[in-house]
Write an enzyme that holds these catalytic residues in place. Sequence first.
Site, PDB file in Angstrom:
ATOM      1  N   HIS A 267       0.182  -1.481  -0.083  1.00  0.00           N
ATOM      2  CA  HIS A 267       0.335  -0.116  -0.318  1.00  0.00           C
ATOM      3  C   HIS A 267       0.808   1.632   0.185  1.00  0.00           C
ATOM      4  CE1 HIS A 267      -3.374   2.849   1.880  1.00  0.00           C
ATOM      5  NE2 HIS A 267      -3.758   2.627   1.104  1.00  0.00           N
TER       6      HIS A 267
ATOM      7  N   LYS B  23       2.805   4.546  -1.275  1.00  0.00           N
ATOM      8  CA  LYS B  23       3.812   5.952  -2.245  1.00  0.00           C
ATOM      9  C   LYS B  23       5.042   6.234  -2.059  1.00  0.00           C
ATOM     10  CE  LYS B  23      -1.149   5.528  -1.604  1.00  0.00           C
ATOM     11  NZ  LYS B  23      -1.837   4.227  -0.220  1.00  0.00           N
TER      12      LYS B  23
ATOM     13  N   ASP C  49      16.744   9.912  -8.143  1.00  0.00           N
ATOM     14  CA  ASP C  49      18.216  10.377  -8.073  1.00  0.00           C
ATOM     15  C   ASP C  49      19.129   9.686  -6.343  1.00  0.00           C
ATOM     16  OD1 ASP C  49      18.308  11.165 -10.339  1.00  0.00           O
ATOM     17  OD2 ASP C  49      19.151  12.448 -10.326  1.00  0.00           O
TER      18      ASP C  49
ATOM     19  N   HIS D 196      -9.694  11.270   1.583  1.00  0.00           N
ATOM     20  CA  HIS D 196      -8.371  10.204   1.753  1.00  0.00           C
ATOM     21  C   HIS D 196      -6.970  10.766   2.076  1.00  0.00           C
ATOM     22  CE1 HIS D 196      -5.537   7.154  -0.837  1.00  0.00           C
ATOM     23  NE2 HIS D 196      -6.555   6.656  -0.205  1.00  0.00           N
TER      24      HIS D 196
ATOM     25  N   LYS E 288      -4.118  11.738   4.935  1.00  0.00           N
ATOM     26  CA  LYS E 288      -3.767  10.502   6.497  1.00  0.00           C
ATOM     27  C   LYS E 288      -2.205  11.325   6.594  1.00  0.00           C
ATOM     28  CE  LYS E 288      -4.011   7.200   2.256  1.00  0.00           C
ATOM     29  NZ  LYS E 288      -4.841   6.415   2.200  1.00  0.00           N
TER      30      LYS E 288
ATOM     31  N   ASP F  46       0.961  18.053  18.824  1.00  0.00           N
ATOM     32  CA  ASP F  46       1.236  19.425  19.010  1.00  0.00           C
ATOM     33  C   ASP F  46       1.868  19.795  18.046  1.00  0.00           C
ATOM     34  OD1 ASP F  46      -0.693  19.244  21.382  1.00  0.00           O
ATOM     35  OD2 ASP F  46       2.129  18.223  23.231  1.00  0.00           O
TER      36      ASP F  46
END
Length: 434
Positions: free
Chosen positions: A196, A198, A203, A365, A367, A372
């Site tokens: 899952h 991403k 480089d 969607h 996340k 703080d």
Amino acid sequence: MLLITAYVAGFVLLCLWLPTFLSLGAAALGAFILTAAAAIKAALGQYPAEFRCAWLLAIAALPVLGAAAFFITLYRPSPCEDALDFCGATDCVTCRYYEDGKSFFDGIYAAIDGARESVYLEFYILARGRIFDGLYARLEGALARGVDVKIITDGLGSALRLPKKQLKRLKKLGAEVRIFNRLLPPPLSRLNFRDHRKIAVIDGKTAFSGGMNIADEYAGLTRPHGQWKDSAFEVTGHAAEYFHALFLSVWSGCRKLALPPPDKGLVTVQPVSDSPPAHCGRASGLIVREIYAARRRVWAFTPYLCPDERIFAALCDAAARGVDVKIIIPAVPDKKTAYAVTCDCAARLSKRGAGVYAFTPGFMHAKAVICDGGCFLGSYNLDCRSLWLNYECGAHFEGGLTDDVARDFEGCLALSAPFEGKERKLFRLFSPLA
């Protein structure tokens, strides 16, 4: 689908013909042994108590079918099971927060256009469409310059949406493409463990991660569930080296990584990743630690709200201490069952003093967890699957991006309405297995 249909048909035929070959007593004994073996294996598992209890309940309620389902979804060794052993904090030279898909993809496109050595991409979803068309054009140019291009995508995440023709052309030009856990019929399938993550690393010096996949809805070009809200981040320096090594840990099993401790003059970053079954629960532990340490606020975006018991307890404790606990969830769901579980958890948290809000324009969607002056970003949802079953990645920032994430949260909060819903106890029974 044909293989799965044939598998189910064979199972049904076996059930019909079994009494012809075996006595009822032998069949009952076999069912008992299968069920007992599954129950013992589930009870002795290394996952948290909520997982083990859910499996034991499923096995007890459906002795043979529950046991068969347990063994079918049980983890099997995979070529992509290695994990980095680096668990410390480091730093980044620069960091940037992306609060929408358009700016995120513009950033990736520009980075690929400037690539000189390598472009490594690891995304749960690679889907046909205008976003991939733009990516394809830039990868084609990078390959023409002699850049090393490697791509990983998940077999389930990209199912039926994979741009096969374009990927074949990229492979002819020299790119390497791998599918993580291809679609296979059970019991050969390992789909319960998904990549899952991403990640885009250019480089080895610039890394992108967050909630964005390579698909048109993430840039607002299509609207399957109303307005699609997402977020991501970019880092350079030692933090980018971590994501570079993380990609290689899946690609070639590389586990060696040594990064210096954070420089006092730079933003402190705690990168984190989970690779089940041996290396999981890292992000859960980090989030729990930050929530218990919070004194002013705990704000979170999440598309699915079904955390493990220790995060749930930490959120309840923070609300009881007077910490400002606010969580934004979607108003328009993409998966009805997952949304039912989300609503149940939202109702329980609301009763314990946390503020839960529904993002009224559409699907949330993004996340993030803000505690703080620090924030945690990445591919993790606040649900048991992300925290314990999926290959995931993220990073905790001390300062740095936190103010930008907080401003984005406040903007989304202004578009959200207080959650109004009831507990759905039936869905809670099997929520860790969703």
